[in-house]
Design a protein around this motif. Structure first.
Motif: not given
Ligand SMILES: C[S@@+](CC[C@H](N)C(=O)[O-])C[C@H]1O[C@@H](n2cnc3c(N)ncnc32)[C@H](O)[C@@H]1O
Length: 280
Positions: A209, A242, A255, A258, A260
């Motif tokens: 994801l 990252g 997914i 935005y 998340l």
């Molecule tokens: C705080 S986020 C890390 C931010 C990173 N820039 C990213 O989106 O991969 C933590 C995790 O949430 C998941 N995530 C956050 N937003 C998502 C989205 N819109 N779709 C899928 N996975 C998401 C990803 O696996 C990500 O590594």
């Protein structure tokens, strides 16, 4: 004060590092040192630890009654890049975090903002508190730290609800390499060998994801159309910044439109399976 889990046996600190000179006392060492050891060295430690067969006991670490999951499909989670780094702060080994160890981290030329163990705590609560978990449909949960240490958490473990107690547990796990329930030999949390794929079912589908993926999916539809014969493994990042590694990922999806939190993503995944398997 971190909850005093009484763990018997030698610590890695005792085994690997002589008593530090007083001026070295505030240096980050021990498990962060272990974390930096790549591949073979970590595996050696895991083998050694296994051979010891020590019955480390953690009074007070509760478990849920294991649910009979025979023949029912379940979900596998891999939480990647979890920020769980142990440092020696004063006389104690602690999981470093941006709120409590700002000065310590600055002295080590580390960016406090990178030290966010709260993300993996929230993520694990999201998974283990879900009706999916309570219905016994968690097949396995793996956590990989930013330093590359991989550990498994048994599906019937109750994750400590307070951050302090969670950090105490993680600190003990990363120093002792396993945590066992009182009076039982079963390892509830256990550091295991990399890569995670060696622990996954051969026919499983690994779904990574990331907000950065171009493939935006409706998770409910995605899960609803998957075959129960193919175990699904969801790889979610437990870091602040990252992207997760794409190694061995079969499908790389977004997914939501935005960005998340990891906990929010995990809630969505659990809900999608609860709908699919009619868990209310
Ligand atoms: C705080 S986020 C890390 C931010 C990173 N820039 C990213 O989106 O991969 C933590 C995790 O949430 C998941 N995530 C956050 N937003 C998502 C989205 N819109 N779709 C899928 N996975 C998401 C990803 O696996 C990500 O590594």
């Amino acid at each position: 004060m971190v909850r005093p889990y009484a763990v018997k046996g030698r610590t890695l600190k005792k085994r690997r590092v002589e008593e530090p000179a007083p001026d070295e006392e505030e240096r980050t060492e021990d498990v962060s040192e272990v974390g930096e050891q790549e591949g073979d060295q970590i595996e050696e430690i895991v083998d050694e630890r296994r051979a010891e067969e020590a019955l480390d006991q953690i009074p007070g670490l509760p478990i849920n009654a294991p649910v009979d999951r025979a023949k029912r499909p379940g979900v596998i989670f891999v939480l990647e890049k979890a920020c769980l780094e142990v440092g020696k702060v004063g006389k104690n080994f602690q999981i470093l975090n941006s709120d409590d160890h700002t000065n310590y981290l600055k002295k080590q030329n580390c960016n406090p903002a990178d030290y966010r163990p709260d993300i993996i705590h929230q993520a694990l609560l999201a998974v283990f508190d879900s009706p999916l978990a309570k219905a016994g449909r968690l097949q396995a949960v793996y956590v990989k730290t930013e330093k590359g240490i991989l550990f498994e958490i048994k599906p019937h473990v109750r994750i400590p609800r307070t951050f302090k107690r969670f950090c105490g547990l993680m600190s003990q796990l990363l120093q002792k390499l396993s945590i066992t329930a009182v009076g039982k030999r079963e390892k509830l949390l256990n550091v295991i060998k990399n890569p995670v794929t060696r622990h996954l079912p051969v026919n499983s589908k690994k779904i990574g994801l990331s907000y950065s993926s171009d493939k935006l999916v409706n998770l409910s539809n995605y899960v609803a159309t998957a075959s129960d014969d193919t175990p699904l493994v969801f790889v979610v990042g437990a870091m602040a910044h990252g992207v997760i590694s794409k190694d061995c990922i079969d499908d790389f999806v977004s997914i939501s439109e935005y960005p998340l939190s990891a906990a929010c993503c995990l809630n969505r995944i659990c809900s999608a399976f609860e709908q699919r398997w009619k868990i209310t």
